[in-house]
Design an enzyme around this catalytic site. Sequence first.
Site, PDB file in Angstrom:
ATOM      1  N   ILE A   1      66.352  87.266  17.662  1.00 35.08           N
ATOM      2  CA  ILE A   1      66.054  85.857  17.952  1.00 35.08           C
ATOM      3  C   ILE A   1      65.754  85.611  19.435  1.00 35.08           C
ATOM      4  O   ILE A   1      65.243  84.551  19.786  1.00 35.08           O
ATOM      5  CB  ILE A   1      67.191  84.916  17.498  1.00 35.08           C
ATOM      6  CG1 ILE A   1      68.509  85.216  18.229  1.00 35.08           C
ATOM      7  CG2 ILE A   1      67.377  84.988  15.992  1.00 35.08           C
ATOM      8  CD1 ILE A   1      69.586  84.144  18.031  1.00 35.08           C
TER       9      ILE A   1
ATOM     10  N   THR B   1      79.384  85.162  19.581  1.00 33.17           N
ATOM     11  CA  THR B   1      80.611  84.432  19.241  1.00 33.17           C
ATOM     12  C   THR B   1      81.874  84.988  19.914  1.00 33.17           C
ATOM     13  O   THR B   1      82.973  84.525  19.615  1.00 33.17           O
ATOM     14  CB  THR B   1      80.815  84.413  17.704  1.00 33.17           C
ATOM     15  OG1 THR B   1      80.754  85.763  17.216  1.00 33.17           O
ATOM     16  CG2 THR B   1      79.780  83.572  17.002  1.00 33.17           C
TER      17      THR B   1
ATOM     18  N   TYR C   1      80.876  80.402  26.681  1.00 28.24           N
ATOM     19  CA  TYR C   1      80.452  80.298  25.273  1.00 28.24           C
ATOM     20  C   TYR C   1      80.060  78.857  24.947  1.00 28.24           C
ATOM     21  O   TYR C   1      78.972  78.588  24.435  1.00 28.24           O
ATOM     22  CB  TYR C   1      81.590  80.776  24.367  1.00 28.24           C
ATOM     23  CG  TYR C   1      81.405  80.459  22.895  1.00 28.24           C
ATOM     24  CD1 TYR C   1      80.473  81.142  22.124  1.00 28.24           C
ATOM     25  CD2 TYR C   1      82.171  79.456  22.279  1.00 28.24           C
ATOM     26  CE1 TYR C   1      80.314  80.840  20.765  1.00 28.24           C
ATOM     27  CE2 TYR C   1      82.026  79.160  20.932  1.00 28.24           C
ATOM     28  CZ  TYR C   1      81.087  79.854  20.183  1.00 28.24           C
ATOM     29  OH  TYR C   1      80.935  79.549  18.844  1.00 28.24           O
TER      30      TYR C   1
ATOM     31  N   TRP D   1      87.115  76.641  14.299  1.00 33.26           N
ATOM     32  CA  TRP D   1      88.199  77.457  13.718  1.00 33.26           C
ATOM     33  C   TRP D   1      87.775  78.055  12.372  1.00 33.26           C
ATOM     34  O   TRP D   1      88.466  77.917  11.353  1.00 33.26           O
ATOM     35  CB  TRP D   1      89.454  76.601  13.537  1.00 33.26           C
ATOM     36  CG  TRP D   1      90.105  76.081  14.781  1.00 33.26           C
ATOM     37  CD1 TRP D   1      89.516  75.857  16.000  1.00 33.26           C
ATOM     38  CD2 TRP D   1      91.482  75.702  14.939  1.00 33.26           C
ATOM     39  NE1 TRP D   1      90.435  75.353  16.879  1.00 33.26           N
ATOM     40  CE2 TRP D   1      91.645  75.243  16.267  1.00 33.26           C
ATOM     41  CE3 TRP D   1      92.580  75.679  14.094  1.00 33.26           C
ATOM     42  CZ2 TRP D   1      92.863  74.784  16.759  1.00 33.26           C
ATOM     43  CZ3 TRP D   1      93.805  75.217  14.583  1.00 33.26           C
ATOM     44  CH2 TRP D   1      93.938  74.790  15.908  1.00 33.26           C
TER      45      TRP D   1
HETATM   46  N1  NAP Z   1      83.721  81.969  14.250  1.00 34.82           N
HETATM   47  C1  NAP Z   1      84.208  80.770  14.606  1.00 34.82           C
HETATM   48  O1  NAP Z   1      85.425  80.533  14.684  1.00 34.82           O
HETATM   49  C2  NAP Z   1      83.242  79.659  14.928  1.00 34.82           C
HETATM   50  C3  NAP Z   1      83.746  78.411  15.309  1.00 34.82           C
HETATM   51  C4  NAP Z   1      82.872  77.377  15.590  1.00 34.82           C
HETATM   52  C5  NAP Z   1      81.507  77.579  15.486  1.00 34.82           C
HETATM   53  N2  NAP Z   1      81.020  78.795  15.124  1.00 34.82           N
HETATM   54  C6  NAP Z   1      79.568  78.977  15.037  1.00 34.82           C
HETATM   55  O2  NAP Z   1      79.262  79.278  13.685  1.00 34.82           O
HETATM   56  C7  NAP Z   1      78.101  80.130  13.642  1.00 34.82           C
HETATM   57  C8  NAP Z   1      78.406  81.353  12.776  1.00 34.82           C
HETATM   58  O3  NAP Z   1      79.510  82.030  13.353  1.00 34.82           O
HETATM   59  P1  NAP Z   1      80.033  83.420  12.763  1.00 34.82           P
HETATM   60  O4  NAP Z   1      81.456  83.533  13.176  1.00 34.82           O
HETATM   61  O5  NAP Z   1      79.620  83.566  11.359  1.00 34.82           O
HETATM   62  O6  NAP Z   1      79.184  84.413  13.681  1.00 34.82           O
HETATM   63  P2  NAP Z   1      79.151  86.028  13.620  1.00 34.82           P
HETATM   64  O7  NAP Z   1      80.016  86.526  12.518  1.00 34.82           O
HETATM   65  O8  NAP Z   1      79.398  86.527  15.004  1.00 34.82           O
HETATM   66  O9  NAP Z   1      77.633  86.312  13.187  1.00 34.82           O
HETATM   67  C9  NAP Z   1      76.564  86.235  14.083  1.00 34.82           C
HETATM   68  C10 NAP Z   1      75.498  87.223  13.590  1.00 34.82           C
HETATM   69  O10 NAP Z   1      74.383  87.175  14.506  1.00 34.82           O
HETATM   70  C11 NAP Z   1      73.958  88.552  14.679  1.00 34.82           C
HETATM   71  N3  NAP Z   1      73.141  88.737  15.874  1.00 34.82           N
HETATM   72  C12 NAP Z   1      73.558  89.196  17.081  1.00 34.82           C
HETATM   73  N4  NAP Z   1      72.514  89.307  17.927  1.00 34.82           N
HETATM   74  C13 NAP Z   1      71.404  88.936  17.227  1.00 34.82           C
HETATM   75  C14 NAP Z   1      70.015  88.861  17.543  1.00 34.82           C
HETATM   76  N5  NAP Z   1      69.563  89.165  18.776  1.00 34.82           N
HETATM   77  N6  NAP Z   1      69.146  88.441  16.608  1.00 34.82           N
HETATM   78  C15 NAP Z   1      69.591  88.119  15.361  1.00 34.82           C
HETATM   79  N7  NAP Z   1      70.899  88.171  14.995  1.00 34.82           N
HETATM   80  C16 NAP Z   1      71.790  88.576  15.918  1.00 34.82           C
HETATM   81  C17 NAP Z   1      75.285  89.280  14.762  1.00 34.82           C
HETATM   82  O11 NAP Z   1      75.135  90.675  14.667  1.00 34.82           O
HETATM   83  P3  NAP Z   1      76.282  91.612  15.374  1.00 34.82           P
HETATM   84  O12 NAP Z   1      77.599  91.203  14.777  1.00 34.82           O
HETATM   85  O13 NAP Z   1      75.853  93.003  14.987  1.00 34.82           O
HETATM   86  O14 NAP Z   1      76.224  91.340  16.840  1.00 34.82           O
HETATM   87  C18 NAP Z   1      76.013  88.672  13.564  1.00 34.82           C
HETATM   88  O15 NAP Z   1      75.672  89.296  12.348  1.00 34.82           O
HETATM   89  C19 NAP Z   1      77.759  80.443  15.089  1.00 34.82           C
HETATM   90  O16 NAP Z   1      76.745  79.573  15.528  1.00 34.82           O
HETATM   91  C20 NAP Z   1      79.042  80.131  15.847  1.00 34.82           C
HETATM   92  O17 NAP Z   1      78.782  79.781  17.198  1.00 34.82           O
HETATM   93  C21 NAP Z   1      81.857  79.847  14.833  1.00 34.82           C
END
Ligand code: NAP
Length: 290
Positions: free
Chosen positions: A35, A60, A123, A148
């Site tokens: 991306i 993240t 972040y 969360w």
């Molecule tokens: N987790 C939380 O507690 C939380 C809380 C509030 C908001 N959010 C938001 O919710 C959303 C989803 O979070 P999540 O926890 O599901 O995130 P996640 O598990 O970290 O998933 C993010 C995905 O993006 C991939 N990615 C990394 N670099 C990339 C690139 N250059 N191009 C395309 N894809 C790429 C990652 O691959 P790799 O793993 O191999 O790097 C991973 O598969 C995010 O926007 C996050 O900010 C999360």
Amino acid sequence: MIWLIGNKGMLGTELSLLLGKSGVPFIGTDKEVDITKLSALRDFTHTKHIEWIINCAAYTAVDKAEDERENSHLLNTVGPQNIATMAKEIGARLIHISTDYVFNGQGNRPYTEEDATDPIGVYGLTKRDGENKVLEENDKSYVIRTAWLYGNYGNNFVHTMLRLMKERESISVVNDQHGSPTWSGDLAETIYTFIHLIRENKTIPYGIYHFTNEGKITWFDFAKGIYTQARDFGILTKECEIKPCCSDDFPSKVKRPAYSVLDKSKIKTTLGITIPAWDVSLRRYLSKYA
Ligand SMILES: NC(=O)c1ccc[n+]([C@@H]2O[C@H](COP(=O)([O-])OP(=O)(O)OC[C@H]3O[C@@H](n4cnc5c(N)ncnc54)[C@H](OP(=O)(O)O)[C@@H]3O)[C@@H](O)[C@H]2O)c1
């Protein structure tokens, strides 16, 4: 067709399974379509008819972001900007996921979508800048802030707690940060509801929406809830004492918001949904936990 970006992450995997079950045509990509490179996004869409893009890709690692500012900026700001630019070029609607970390956490009532952002770490700052870029670049965008998050498909608080409760006699958990846990299954359903309702010709105004499970608790309360329910389900067969402590007991480079409860009135009214309480969703999640 829906294009799900970040389909191998925690939320992305949950959505992938849900979209698969719903039967709507979709295609998912993760790191293989980077991306941070607008040309890679354009190349991918070239021969496809994409009407919706859901962006779950992000940087993240909240703590690591303090040392990896450039990576966090690239993934959380430049990436979403590229996606929004490309979505506009092909006339696609965009759903982008953001976070409670856009706020400074000094509030004492749930944050609304209109409240001023003021992130206190890298972040949150890069996510806030990403939201702004998305909304500037493509006026057919929805930004959903959540908090969360936990679920089956990645490292998260529930998995960490269960592991520690199995390993140790007692654990200390911070009791001075307030928020609302969110099961990724509920968030995935809600994201799908946006698409479903618009396909049914309902008008849903573009812009920012807040979604978490209902309830205001601390991480300590959450840990106690996990412990009690895991014992009920037989996931945890030994005792573990859960003790409250303060954030200062865990020195960290990054400051975390002390209060990050989000007001969900807008999403509930607009979509006509009710949102389960955090402990109800945790029970649903743990009932299928293997
Ligand atoms: N987790 C939380 O507690 C939380 C809380 C509030 C908001 N959010 C938001 O919710 C959303 C989803 O979070 P999540 O926890 O599901 O995130 P996640 O598990 O970290 O998933 C993010 C995905 O993006 C991939 N990615 C990394 N670099 C990339 C690139 N250059 N191009 C395309 N894809 C790429 C990652 O691959 P790799 O793993 O191999 O790097 C991973 O598969 C995010 O926007 C996050 O900010 C999360």
